[in-house]
Design a protein around this motif. Structure first.
Motif, short mmCIF file in Angstrom:
data_model
loop_
_atom_site.label_atom_id
_atom_site.label_comp_id
_atom_site.label_asym_id
_atom_site.label_seq_id
_atom_site.Cartn_x
_atom_site.Cartn_y
_atom_site.Cartn_z
N TRP A 168 0.83 -1.21 0.00
CA TRP A 168 0.00 0.00 0.00
C TRP A 168 0.87 1.26 0.00
CZ3 TRP A 168 -0.61 3.16 4.53
CH2 TRP A 168 -1.58 4.15 4.42
N LEU A 169 1.90 1.26 0.84
CA LEU A 169 2.81 2.42 0.87
C LEU A 169 3.54 2.56 -0.46
CD1 LEU A 169 4.34 2.09 4.45
CD2 LEU A 169 2.93 3.98 3.60
N ALA A 170 4.01 1.44 -1.02
CA ALA A 170 4.72 1.49 -2.30
C ALA A 170 3.81 2.02 -3.41
CB ALA A 170 5.25 0.10 -2.67
N GLN A 171 2.58 1.57 -3.43
CA GLN A 171 1.64 2.01 -4.47
C GLN A 171 1.39 3.52 -4.35
OE1 GLN A 171 0.08 -0.25 -6.92
NE2 GLN A 171 0.01 1.79 -7.82
N ALA A 172 1.16 3.99 -3.13
CA ALA A 172 0.92 5.42 -2.92
C ALA A 172 2.16 6.24 -3.29
CB ALA A 172 0.52 5.69 -1.48
N VAL A 225 14.07 -0.08 2.08
CA VAL A 225 14.58 -0.21 0.73
C VAL A 225 13.63 -1.07 -0.11
CG1 VAL A 225 16.49 -1.13 -0.65
CG2 VAL A 225 16.96 0.15 1.42
N ALA A 226 13.07 -2.11 0.48
CA ALA A 226 12.16 -2.99 -0.26
C ALA A 226 10.93 -2.22 -0.74
CB ALA A 226 11.74 -4.17 0.60
N VAL A 227 10.41 -1.34 0.09
CA VAL A 227 9.23 -0.54 -0.29
C VAL A 227 9.61 0.44 -1.39
CG1 VAL A 227 7.50 1.11 0.52
CG2 VAL A 227 8.15 -0.83 1.96
N GLN A 228 10.79 1.04 -1.28
CA GLN A 228 11.24 1.96 -2.31
C GLN A 228 11.43 1.24 -3.65
OE1 GLN A 228 14.52 4.61 -1.17
NE2 GLN A 228 14.12 4.04 0.95
N ALA A 229 12.00 0.04 -3.62
CA ALA A 229 12.19 -0.73 -4.85
C ALA A 229 10.84 -1.11 -5.45
CB ALA A 229 13.02 -1.97 -4.55
N HIS A 230 9.94 -1.55 -4.62
CA HIS A 230 8.59 -1.90 -5.08
C HIS A 230 7.94 -0.68 -5.74
CE1 HIS A 230 4.56 -4.01 -3.85
NE2 HIS A 230 4.48 -3.48 -5.04
N ALA A 231 8.07 0.47 -5.11
CA ALA A 231 7.50 1.72 -5.66
C ALA A 231 8.15 2.06 -6.99
CB ALA A 231 7.67 2.86 -4.67
N ALA A 232 9.46 1.88 -7.09
CA ALA A 232 10.15 2.18 -8.35
C ALA A 232 9.64 1.29 -9.47
CB ALA A 232 11.66 2.01 -8.17
N LEU A 233 9.47 0.02 -9.18
CA LEU A 233 8.95 -0.89 -10.21
C LEU A 233 7.53 -0.52 -10.60
CD1 LEU A 233 10.41 -4.29 -9.01
CD2 LEU A 233 10.99 -3.06 -11.11
N LEU A 234 6.71 -0.19 -9.61
CA LEU A 234 5.33 0.21 -9.90
C LEU A 234 5.29 1.50 -10.74
CD1 LEU A 234 3.63 -0.51 -6.48
CD2 LEU A 234 3.27 -1.75 -8.62
N ALA A 235 6.13 2.45 -10.36
CA ALA A 235 6.14 3.73 -11.07
C ALA A 235 6.60 3.55 -12.52
CB ALA A 235 7.05 4.72 -10.35
N ARG A 236 7.59 2.69 -12.72
CA ARG A 236 8.12 2.48 -14.07
C ARG A 236 7.16 1.68 -14.94
NH1 ARG A 236 13.28 4.36 -15.81
NH2 ARG A 236 14.28 5.12 -13.96
N THR A 237 6.56 0.64 -14.37
CA THR A 237 5.73 -0.25 -15.18
C THR A 237 4.26 0.15 -15.16
OG1 THR A 237 5.34 -1.80 -13.37
CG2 THR A 237 7.27 -2.20 -14.77
N GLY A 238 3.84 0.80 -14.08
CA GLY A 238 2.44 1.18 -13.95
C GLY A 238 1.52 0.02 -13.64
#
Length: 180
Positions: free
Chosen positions: A93-97, A120-133
């Motif tokens: 949820w935090l990564a998505q937001a 770091v895991a949440v940041q990486a998850h967020a980066a993947l979500l932001a890049r791939t959508g």
């Protein structure tokens, strides 16, 4: 005792702590310390209440995009981890937001500050979500955290590669759907 009376008589009378500047300064400092402690306790209670709320939402499957992040949610996550009530859903949820720049992450200053407090895991998850959508199911991007811990730049490179490699496939699918 006679010398004390004589000294008091020459200084204007009986000692009154209400007029003693040193005593008044000490009392004011004690009041400020008590107020600060009260504020700290109140903030801890609010943080624990938010952690309880997030745990309840995660436990019932209702922690999703409809729940906006708020300042302090990173610390509430830490409270959950510390007391053994951690839910991986909270990280997703935090990564998505963070990726969506929604909730309190809409403010760039908050995003910058949160980047240092999110795992770091949440940041990486967020980066993947932001890049791939693409949203990920619970635990589906758990590998991103391990990758980020090994090499954060590699995680970003993977996200960029996925973004480039997914774009042509998505365009081809859109073309096929439009031709039918």
């Amino acid at each position: 005792m006679g010398a004390l009376r004589q000294l008091l008589a020459t200084t204007g009378g009986v000692y009154d702590p209400e007029t003693d500047a040193v005593v008044q300064d000490e009392l004011a400092a004690d009041r400020r310390a008590a107020e600060a402690e009260q504020q700290r306790l109140q903030e801890q209670q609010q943080l624990a209440a938010r952690a309880d709320e997030l745990a309840a939402l995660a436990g019932t499957g209702r922690l999703d995009r409809s729940v906006e992040t708020r300042p302090g949610d990173e610390a509430a996550r830490d409270v959950l981890v510390h007391r053994g009530d951690y839910h991986p859903v909270v990280d997703g949820w935090l990564a998505q937001a963070f990726a969506d720049r929604s909730g309190h992450y809409a403010d760039s200053a908050v995003r910058t500050a949160a980047a240092g407090s999110l795992p770091v895991a949440v940041q990486a998850h967020a980066a993947l979500l932001a890049r791939t959508g693409a949203p990920a199911a619970d635990g589906e991007l758990e590998f991103a955290g391990r990758l980020a811990q090994a090499d954060l730049e590699a995680t970003d490179a993977l996200a960029a590669w996925l973004e480039r490699s997914l774009a042509p496939a998505e365009l081809a699918e859109a073309g096929e759907g439009g031709a039918r």
